[in-house]
Design an enzyme around this catalytic site. Structure first.
Site, PDB file in Angstrom:
ATOM      1  N   THR A 134       0.874  -1.174   0.000  1.00 54.28           N
ATOM      2  CA  THR A 134       0.000   0.000   0.000  1.00 54.28           C
ATOM      3  C   THR A 134       0.907   1.218   0.000  1.00 54.28           C
ATOM      4  O   THR A 134       1.653   1.450   0.947  1.00 54.28           O
ATOM      5  CB  THR A 134      -0.926   0.011   1.230  1.00 54.28           C
ATOM      6  OG1 THR A 134      -1.732  -1.156   1.211  1.00 54.28           O
ATOM      7  CG2 THR A 134      -1.810   1.245   1.218  1.00 54.28           C
ATOM      8  N   LYS A 143      -7.252   1.128  -2.767  1.00 58.18           N
ATOM      9  CA  LYS A 143      -6.837   0.653  -1.443  1.00 58.18           C
ATOM     10  C   LYS A 143      -6.982   1.753  -0.397  1.00 58.18           C
ATOM     11  O   LYS A 143      -7.356   1.495   0.757  1.00 58.18           O
ATOM     12  CB  LYS A 143      -5.388   0.158  -1.489  1.00 58.18           C
ATOM     13  CG  LYS A 143      -4.858  -0.329  -0.134  1.00 58.18           C
ATOM     14  CD  LYS A 143      -5.676  -1.479   0.439  1.00 58.18           C
ATOM     15  CE  LYS A 143      -5.222  -1.849   1.845  1.00 58.18           C
ATOM     16  NZ  LYS A 143      -3.903  -2.495   1.892  1.00 58.18           N
ATOM     17  N   LYS A 170       0.682   4.362   8.602  1.00 62.33           N
ATOM     18  CA  LYS A 170       1.271   4.764   7.318  1.00 62.33           C
ATOM     19  C   LYS A 170       0.197   4.906   6.246  1.00 62.33           C
ATOM     20  O   LYS A 170       0.140   5.897   5.523  1.00 62.33           O
ATOM     21  CB  LYS A 170       2.321   3.739   6.905  1.00 62.33           C
ATOM     22  CG  LYS A 170       2.945   3.960   5.543  1.00 62.33           C
ATOM     23  CD  LYS A 170       2.296   3.125   4.435  1.00 62.33           C
ATOM     24  CE  LYS A 170       2.480   1.644   4.659  1.00 62.33           C
ATOM     25  NZ  LYS A 170       1.940   0.834   3.537  1.00 62.33           N
TER      26      LYS A 170
END
Length: 306
Positions: free
Chosen positions: A113, A188, A256
């Site tokens: 990701t 995502k 993150k």
């Protein structure tokens, strides 16, 4: 011998079981994903920063490569599943990285990701080299990775997607091409935005059930089957109840992801207050020493704030 597929922008390998697959990054998710590929009959070369973490895969038959450059030179398809966008940049753009060492006609699949802009940059540089790149982040956690039931969100050229679809099918069962380069990463991020607020609700529901004296497992039996149902409620709430905080997905990596999503939303001029709240709570959880715990550890913070 690899069969060559004549593509309008270069020469690309038509993926067969003779193809050697390179896998970079064998953590909680990557290890299970690489194992699924091996079980499907592909030859797999692996590289990760700490060889010790890859010993189980090596014992299972994967070939260890001493560097990214060595792996890139040997493999037809190179999959990356690393931690942060900075790791993706290093793996692809350094002198010993993929772009400078892979052969013409290779496929690059970043399943980390990461930032949509970085995915677009990789795709452009790959094209210059006569290769094809896909961004293909996943959802489904450690359970989905082990069982080959991941959702795979793909961005990139349609022909490349179809060329490697069989490979994706070894790892996932919900595999959708969302658009051009970067589209997989944007999808995502939408996924992570959804999960961010949902995780707060799941934790608050379990804390509430306990506070009222209810049996939280019995409560789950009722609410997971109704309108409140979600993947996190079905798969992570039971871990919360048992006090199991082992990482299927690390707190630090979720932070993150949320930072990337928040940055992207701000660039689009979009307000995401639920995402901002979830990020703040998880950063507080990280400050409490839970960076390497699973995301379900948020229940600890929610419970202490009741």
């Amino acid at each position: 011998m690899n069969i060559i597929y004549k593509f309008k922008r270069g020469e690309c390998y038509l993926l067969t079981k003779d193809a050697r697959i390179g896998f970079i990054g064998t953590g909680v998710m990557g290890s299970s994903m690489a194992k699924r590929i091996m079980h499907a009959g592909y030859s797999v070369s692996i590289y990760t920063r700490t060889k010790q973490k890859a010993e189980a895969l090596i014992s299972a038959g994967a070939d260890w490569e001493d560097s990214i450059a060595d792996l890139a030179k040997k493999c037809t398809v190179i999959i990356t599943m690393v931690g942060y966008p900075s790791d993706v940049e290093e793996v692809y753009f350094s002198d010993q990285g993929i772009l400078k060492n892979a052969s013409k006609g290779s496929y690059f699949i970043d399943m980390t990701t990461s930032k949509p802009k970085l995915a677009i940059q990789i795709a452009k540089e790959a094209e210059k080299k006569g290769c094809l790149a896909l961004d293909a982040p996943v959802s489904g956690g450690d359970i989905g990775a082990k069982n080959g039931k991941l959702t795979i969100m793909v961005g990139g050229q349609e022909q490349a997607f179809h060329d490697v679809l069989e490979l994706f099918q070894t790892m996932g069962d919900n595999i959708i091409l969302q658009g051009e380069a970067g589209a997989g990463q944007h999808t995502k991020l939408a996924n992570q935005i959804t999960i961010a607020s949902n995780m707060i609700g799941v934790c608050e529901a379990i804390a509430y059930a306990k506070k009222t004296g209810l049996d939280p497992e019995r409560v789950l039996d009722s609410i997971t089957a109704g309108a409140a149902g979600s993947w996190s409620l079905s798969n992570l709430a039971p871990r919360m109840i048992k006090g199991d905080y082992a990482p299927g997905f690390y707190v630090k990596h979720f932070i993150k992801d949320m930072k990337i999503a928040l940055e992207s939303a701000e660039e689009l001029g979009l307000s995401t207050p639920g995402l901002a709240l979830s990020l703040r709570l998880y950063q507080e959880l990280e400050a409490n020493g839970e960076a390497d715990s699973g995301t379900q550890a948020l229940i600890k913070l929610i419970s202490t704030q009741q």
